[in-house]
Each structure stands twice: as C-alpha cells, then as structure tokens.
Enzyme design. Structure first.
Site, PDB file in Angstrom:
ATOM      1  N   HIS A 124       3.403 107.707 109.841  1.00 49.23           N
ATOM      2  CA  HIS A 124       3.274 106.623 110.832  1.00 49.23           C
ATOM      3  C   HIS A 124       2.658 107.141 112.124  1.00 49.23           C
ATOM      4  O   HIS A 124       3.095 106.813 113.227  1.00 49.23           O
ATOM      5  CB  HIS A 124       4.644 105.993 111.093  1.00 49.23           C
ATOM      6  N   SER A 135       6.591 107.268 103.698  1.00 49.69           N
ATOM      7  CA  SER A 135       7.441 107.632 104.833  1.00 49.69           C
ATOM      8  C   SER A 135       8.434 108.721 104.425  1.00 49.69           C
ATOM      9  O   SER A 135       8.030 109.853 104.179  1.00 49.69           O
ATOM     10  CB  SER A 135       8.129 106.373 105.381  1.00 49.69           C
TER      11      SER A 135
END
Length: 244
Positions: A170, A134
């Site tokens: 994501h 991330s």
C-alpha cells in the site's frame, strides 16, 4: 500440476469490485493462477483468511469469486480449530494458495502455532504457487510495515523469509507506509526490498524478482535499499500492465 520453479506473486491487489459479487478475481490473482500451468481441469485454489480471523463473510466472498472465475475453491481456517484433519496434506494438494490481508503479525503467530509456515515452505519448494494481498504479501518476505499493532505503523521482522527481501505494501495509499519503510531499510531494521503501490504485484521465481506487474496504469513497484550514506535509496521499477 506444480509450477516449474518455486513461485510467488506478492501483491497490494489481486481483487477488483465485482459486478454480481462483492469482489471479483483481479488480473494479478488470475496471473498467479495461470502460472500454475493447470490444463484440462479447474485449478485448485486454497484461500486463507487467517489475517482477518477467518471471518465467515470473507471466506464466503472467496467462494463467490472462485465460482465466478472457474476455480476449484477450498479454504483453510485455523479459528477456532483447523477445518481439515491434515494441514500439510491439504496445502500440498493445491495448485495455488491465496492469502488474504489483515493482521500479518496475527497471521504469522497462528501459522507458527499450527506449523503452517513450515508447510508453506514445503509447498513453495514443491511448485505450489503462493500469492496474496497485503498481509498475504508481507508474509512471504523477511518483514515489512504493518498496522497489526495499532494505527501507528510498526515493523514486523519475523516473516517466513521464503524470499530474502523486505516488503512494503500500500505504498501510495497510506501515508505512513513510504516514509516508515524507507526509514526501516535505512537503519537496518529491514533488509533491502520491494514496495508496491495499490494494484501492483511482484512475481518471484525462486528468490529473484522476475518482474513487477500492475492492474492499473500509472502504478508501480520500487526497490528500496540502504545507500552508502546511510539513507534509503528508492528506484522505481518498470511495471508491466496486465489486462483484465
């Protein structure tokens, strides 16, 4: 033992639920550690939780994972002060640097304050394998999409730029990610780049993508670029499934 070329494994994964611990090292992180080519000793893996404010619970989870995986684990904290005397010496002595998720804008600000970004480039050029999830994926790129500023996602454009691409993380699990990333590439806010579904990573050798890798069947990575008509063009990439 350094990797034989500058190496990054940038992911939307790398950890899996643990049986005896909260988290266990996932196939993507194991793959990154294997790329360091360490033989005859435990690989030295440095963990950075800057993006979540160096939360003690997150650092503790890392040591649980490292012990289970057989890593020689250590960490670099920047809050409330650095936990090591010489950040450069510490990072350059690692085989792998693993960066956790959270606020990529906060991470980049703290790294700039302490000179970590410059050291990361030096470590990368020296063959220390860089990986992360991330925020720990976006940071190596020129920028990406982030919730660092609030629930409505915004662009971040001051990534380290070790690779010249942008990065969308994501991509399949947060509804704002895909349309915003495509819009930002289409209008030129972000350069062309690579996006990853949850559980997918990107292996870069130097500044070029070697392959996309997945921890779960059916997940993929994508190349997103600006088309001739000014709209985003998304191409799904072949993604090799790693076995845990």
């Amino acid at each position: 033992m350094p990797a034989d070329a500058p190496t990054i494994v940038a992911t939307s994964g790398g950890v899996v639920p643990g049986a005896r611990t909260r988290w266990s090292v996932g196939p993507l992180t194991s793959y990154a550690v294997d790329l360091a080519g360490v033989e005859g000793r435990a690989p030295r893996v440095c963990f950075l939780a800057t993006a979540c404010g160096d939360q003690p619970a997150v650092v503790r989870d890392f040591y649980d994972m490292a012990q289970e995986a057989g890593f020689h684990g250590n960490h670099l904290s920047l809050f409330a002060m650095p936990n090591v005397d010489d950040i450069r010496e510490h990072l350059l002595s690692q085989d792998v640097i693993w960066v956790w998720g959270g606020s990529v804008a906060g991470l980049l600000a703290m790294w700039d304050l302490h000179g970590v970004g410059k050291v990361m480039r030096e470590a990368w050029e020296a063959g220390v394998v860089l990986t992360g999830v991330s925020a720990g994926s976006i940071c190596w790129h020129s920028g990406g999409t982030t919730d660092s500023f609030g629930p409505d996602l915004r662009p971040v454009t001051n990534g380290l730029g070790l690779v010249p691409w942008s990065n969308g993380v994501h991509y399949d699990s947060e509804e704002q990610r895909r349309p915003l990333y495509q819009r930002l590439v289409a209008d030129g806010t972000l350069p062309a780049g690579y996006a990853t579904d949850d559980g997918v990573g990107l292996h870069y050798r130097g500044t070029e993508l070697v392959e996309a890798l997945g921890e779960e069947a059916g997940k993929a990575a994508y190349f997103v670029e600006r088309g001739a008509d000014g709209t985003a063009v998304e191409t799904r990439l072949e993604t090799r499934l790693l076995r845990g």
